[in-house]
Design a protein around this motif. Structure first.
Motif, PDB file in Angstrom:
ATOM      1  N   MET A   1      27.567  26.850  57.264  1.00  0.00           N
ATOM      2  CA  MET A   1      28.154  26.679  55.960  1.00  0.00           C
ATOM      3  C   MET A   1      28.608  28.034  55.408  1.00  0.00           C
ATOM      4  O   MET A   1      27.903  29.013  55.484  1.00  0.00           O
ATOM      5  CB  MET A   1      27.108  26.064  55.022  1.00  0.00           C
ATOM      6  N   VAL A   2      29.818  28.051  54.855  1.00  0.00           N
ATOM      7  CA  VAL A   2      30.403  29.276  54.323  1.00  0.00           C
ATOM      8  C   VAL A   2      29.917  29.481  52.889  1.00  0.00           C
ATOM      9  O   VAL A   2      29.985  28.583  52.060  1.00  0.00           O
ATOM     10  CB  VAL A   2      31.948  29.176  54.340  1.00  0.00           C
ATOM     11  N   THR A   3      29.453  30.700  52.639  1.00  0.00           N
ATOM     12  CA  THR A   3      28.991  31.013  51.283  1.00  0.00           C
ATOM     13  C   THR A   3      30.183  31.389  50.409  1.00  0.00           C
ATOM     14  O   THR A   3      31.285  31.653  50.895  1.00  0.00           O
ATOM     15  CB  THR A   3      27.998  32.193  51.299  1.00  0.00           C
ATOM     16  N   PHE A   4      29.929  31.406  49.138  1.00  0.00           N
ATOM     17  CA  PHE A   4      30.970  31.783  48.191  1.00  0.00           C
ATOM     18  C   PHE A   4      31.460  33.199  48.481  1.00  0.00           C
ATOM     19  O   PHE A   4      32.671  33.464  48.499  1.00  0.00           O
ATOM     20  CB  PHE A   4      30.437  31.669  46.759  1.00  0.00           C
ATOM     21  N   ALA A   5      30.560  34.133  48.733  1.00  0.00           N
ATOM     22  CA  ALA A   5      30.915  35.526  49.025  1.00  0.00           C
ATOM     23  C   ALA A   5      31.767  35.608  50.291  1.00  0.00           C
ATOM     24  O   ALA A   5      32.730  36.384  50.354  1.00  0.00           O
ATOM     25  CB  ALA A   5      29.663  36.378  49.165  1.00  0.00           C
ATOM     26  N   GLN A   6      31.439  34.791  51.297  1.00  0.00           N
ATOM     27  CA  GLN A   6      32.226  34.796  52.528  1.00  0.00           C
ATOM     28  C   GLN A   6      33.652  34.280  52.266  1.00  0.00           C
ATOM     29  O   GLN A   6      34.614  34.774  52.842  1.00  0.00           O
ATOM     30  CB  GLN A   6      31.542  33.947  53.605  1.00  0.00           C
ATOM     31  N   SER A   7      33.778  33.295  51.396  1.00  0.00           N
ATOM     32  CA  SER A   7      35.116  32.782  51.081  1.00  0.00           C
ATOM     33  C   SER A   7      35.929  33.833  50.330  1.00  0.00           C
ATOM     34  O   SER A   7      37.140  33.940  50.532  1.00  0.00           O
ATOM     35  CB  SER A   7      35.032  31.474  50.286  1.00  0.00           C
ATOM     36  N   LEU A   8      35.252  34.620  49.486  1.00  0.00           N
ATOM     37  CA  LEU A   8      35.952  35.708  48.791  1.00  0.00           C
ATOM     38  C   LEU A   8      36.432  36.763  49.790  1.00  0.00           C
ATOM     39  O   LEU A   8      37.555  37.265  49.681  1.00  0.00           O
ATOM     40  CB  LEU A   8      35.045  36.348  47.742  1.00  0.00           C
ATOM     41  N   THR A   9      35.605  37.067  50.751  1.00  0.00           N
ATOM     42  CA  THR A   9      35.973  38.025  51.794  1.00  0.00           C
ATOM     43  C   THR A   9      37.190  37.518  52.562  1.00  0.00           C
ATOM     44  O   THR A   9      38.115  38.279  52.873  1.00  0.00           O
ATOM     45  CB  THR A   9      34.786  38.268  52.750  1.00  0.00           C
ATOM     46  N   SER A  10      37.205  36.239  52.820  1.00  0.00           N
ATOM     47  CA  SER A  10      38.328  35.628  53.520  1.00  0.00           C
ATOM     48  C   SER A  10      39.605  35.707  52.677  1.00  0.00           C
ATOM     49  O   SER A  10      40.696  35.981  53.199  1.00  0.00           O
ATOM     50  CB  SER A  10      37.999  34.169  53.847  1.00  0.00           C
ATOM     51  N   VAL A  12      40.312  37.981  50.395  1.00  0.00           N
ATOM     52  CA  VAL A  12      40.745  39.387  50.386  1.00  0.00           C
ATOM     53  C   VAL A  12      41.461  39.720  51.694  1.00  0.00           C
ATOM     54  O   VAL A  12      42.522  40.345  51.697  1.00  0.00           O
ATOM     55  CB  VAL A  12      39.547  40.333  50.152  1.00  0.00           C
ATOM     56  N   ALA A  13      40.896  39.290  52.821  1.00  0.00           N
ATOM     57  CA  ALA A  13      41.511  39.556  54.126  1.00  0.00           C
ATOM     58  C   ALA A  13      42.899  38.910  54.210  1.00  0.00           C
ATOM     59  O   ALA A  13      43.846  39.532  54.704  1.00  0.00           O
ATOM     60  CB  ALA A  13      40.609  39.046  55.242  1.00  0.00           C
ATOM     61  N   ASP A  14      43.023  37.696  53.700  1.00  0.00           N
ATOM     62  CA  ASP A  14      44.307  37.000  53.721  1.00  0.00           C
ATOM     63  C   ASP A  14      45.332  37.717  52.839  1.00  0.00           C
ATOM     64  O   ASP A  14      46.495  37.888  53.226  1.00  0.00           O
ATOM     65  CB  ASP A  14      44.112  35.547  53.258  1.00  0.00           C
ATOM     66  N   ALA A  15      44.904  38.165  51.662  1.00  0.00           N
ATOM     67  CA  ALA A  15      45.802  38.878  50.747  1.00  0.00           C
ATOM     68  C   ALA A  15      46.269  40.196  51.374  1.00  0.00           C
ATOM     69  O   ALA A  15      47.445  40.560  51.272  1.00  0.00           O
ATOM     70  CB  ALA A  15      45.104  39.133  49.413  1.00  0.00           C
ATOM     71  N   LYS A  16      45.360  40.894  52.049  1.00  0.00           N
ATOM     72  CA  LYS A  16      45.728  42.158  52.706  1.00  0.00           C
ATOM     73  C   LYS A  16      46.709  41.908  53.846  1.00  0.00           C
ATOM     74  O   LYS A  16      47.649  42.676  54.048  1.00  0.00           O
ATOM     75  CB  LYS A  16      44.492  42.883  53.224  1.00  0.00           C
ATOM     76  N   ARG A  17      46.513  40.844  54.580  1.00  0.00           N
ATOM     77  CA  ARG A  17      47.415  40.507  55.677  1.00  0.00           C
ATOM     78  C   ARG A  17      48.804  40.212  55.125  1.00  0.00           C
ATOM     79  O   ARG A  17      49.808  40.697  55.638  1.00  0.00           O
ATOM     80  CB  ARG A  17      46.888  39.295  56.455  1.00  0.00           C
ATOM     81  N   LYS A  18      48.870  39.434  54.037  1.00  0.00           N
ATOM     82  CA  LYS A  18      50.165  39.104  53.425  1.00  0.00           C
ATOM     83  C   LYS A  18      50.867  40.357  52.908  1.00  0.00           C
ATOM     84  O   LYS A  18      52.077  40.511  53.079  1.00  0.00           O
ATOM     85  CB  LYS A  18      49.979  38.092  52.303  1.00  0.00           C
ATOM     86  N   GLU A  19      50.111  41.239  52.279  1.00  0.00           N
ATOM     87  CA  GLU A  19      50.728  42.463  51.769  1.00  0.00           C
ATOM     88  C   GLU A  19      51.204  43.338  52.928  1.00  0.00           C
ATOM     89  O   GLU A  19      52.262  43.967  52.857  1.00  0.00           O
ATOM     90  CB  GLU A  19      49.775  43.244  50.865  1.00  0.00           C
ATOM     91  N   GLY A  20      50.470  43.362  54.012  1.00  0.00           N
ATOM     92  CA  GLY A  20      50.911  44.097  55.206  1.00  0.00           C
ATOM     93  C   GLY A  20      52.213  43.538  55.747  1.00  0.00           C
ATOM     94  O   GLY A  20      53.108  44.298  56.144  1.00  0.00           O
ATOM     95  N   ASP A  21      52.332  42.203  55.756  1.00  0.00           N
ATOM     96  CA  ASP A  21      53.584  41.571  56.183  1.00  0.00           C
ATOM     97  C   ASP A  21      54.735  41.986  55.262  1.00  0.00           C
ATOM     98  O   ASP A  21      55.844  42.260  55.716  1.00  0.00           O
ATOM     99  CB  ASP A  21      53.455  40.043  56.180  1.00  0.00           C
ATOM    100  N   ARG A  22      54.461  42.029  53.966  1.00  0.00           N
ATOM    101  CA  ARG A  22      55.492  42.418  52.999  1.00  0.00           C
ATOM    102  C   ARG A  22      55.910  43.873  53.210  1.00  0.00           C
ATOM    103  O   ARG A  22      57.100  44.206  53.108  1.00  0.00           O
ATOM    104  CB  ARG A  22      54.983  42.217  51.571  1.00  0.00           C
ATOM    105  N   LYS A  23      54.945  44.741  53.508  1.00  0.00           N
ATOM    106  CA  LYS A  23      55.273  46.150  53.758  1.00  0.00           C
ATOM    107  C   LYS A  23      56.155  46.284  54.992  1.00  0.00           C
ATOM    108  O   LYS A  23      57.087  47.087  55.012  1.00  0.00           O
ATOM    109  CB  LYS A  23      53.999  46.982  53.908  1.00  0.00           C
ATOM    110  N   ARG A  24      55.909  45.500  56.002  1.00  0.00           N
ATOM    111  CA  ARG A  24      56.750  45.530  57.205  1.00  0.00           C
ATOM    112  C   ARG A  24      58.167  45.050  56.873  1.00  0.00           C
ATOM    113  O   ARG A  24      59.147  45.595  57.379  1.00  0.00           O
ATOM    114  CB  ARG A  24      56.133  44.694  58.327  1.00  0.00           C
ATOM    115  N   GLN A  25      58.268  44.058  56.000  1.00  0.00           N
ATOM    116  CA  GLN A  25      59.594  43.598  55.580  1.00  0.00           C
ATOM    117  C   GLN A  25      60.313  44.681  54.783  1.00  0.00           C
ATOM    118  O   GLN A  25      61.524  44.886  54.950  1.00  0.00           O
ATOM    119  CB  GLN A  25      59.482  42.315  54.759  1.00  0.00           C
ATOM    120  N   ALA A  26      59.584  45.396  53.933  1.00  0.00           N
ATOM    121  CA  ALA A  26      60.173  46.498  53.163  1.00  0.00           C
ATOM    122  C   ALA A  26      60.691  47.579  54.108  1.00  0.00           C
ATOM    123  O   ALA A  26      61.786  48.126  53.902  1.00  0.00           O
ATOM    124  CB  ALA A  26      59.148  47.080  52.190  1.00  0.00           C
TER     125      ALA A  26
END
Length: 169
Positions: A1-10, A12-26
């Motif tokens: 079972m995933v804890t609330f803290a683990q979902s927050l970590t997930s 954050v990781a997803d947001a960082k990945r998306k921003e990295g994709d945006r930086k590559r597009q820039a």
């Protein structure tokens, strides 16, 4: 079972990945923009050559007019008296957005971009590249897309330094 803290970590990781994709597009836009600007500089040089052949020591050239003949340059369309980017040529709107407005917010597909904003975002880099050509004087005419460049007349020649660039292009 995933804890609330683990979902927050997930999250954050997803947001960082998306921003990295945006930086590559820039970065894609910056590379594309550099090629477009190199083409604009070559067109500017041709206009200056034409002025020199007409015995002038100054040229006034519209950056906006130059862009019309550059293959792959974004095109414009007039909608309700507003000039908007119509086609991004060989680039993408998202690339430009992330390069010039930042990568923190996601680009909303279909959002209109004013053509003047696109040109204005490129103008300082164009001026920087043109200034590297060694002109005696090179500057943008305030409130316009025109760039005026001047060069030394030849010593002891019949060239008339008083001939001014046409400001009507």
């Amino acid at each position: 079972m995933v804890t609330f803290a683990q979902s927050l970590t997930s999250i954050v990781a997803d947001a960082k990945r998306k921003e990295g994709d945006r930086k590559r597009q820039a970065e894609k836009w910056l590379s594309h923009e550099s090629k477009l600007l190199d083409c604009a500089v070559e067109a500017f040089k041709r206009r200056c050559m034409r002025a020199a052949e007409e015995e002038r020591c100054e040229a006034a050239v519209s950056f906006e007019v130059l862009t019309r003949d550059i293959e792959g340059f974004p095109t414009r369309v007039v909608t309700d008296s507003t000039h908007l980017v119509d086609s991004w040529g060989d680039g993408a709107a998202a690339w430009w957005y992330y390069a010039h407005r930042g990568t923190t917010q996601a680009w909303a597909a279909g959002t209109p971009v004013m053509f003047a904003e696109l040109l204005e975002s490129m103008m300082p880099k164009f001026l920087e590249k043109v200034n590297e050509l060694g002109f005696q004087k090179c500057q943008r005419l305030a409130g316009t897309w025109k760039v005026v460049a001047s060069w030394q007349p030849p010593n002891g020649s019949d060239a008339q330094p008083t001939k001014k660039a046409r400001l009507d292009n």
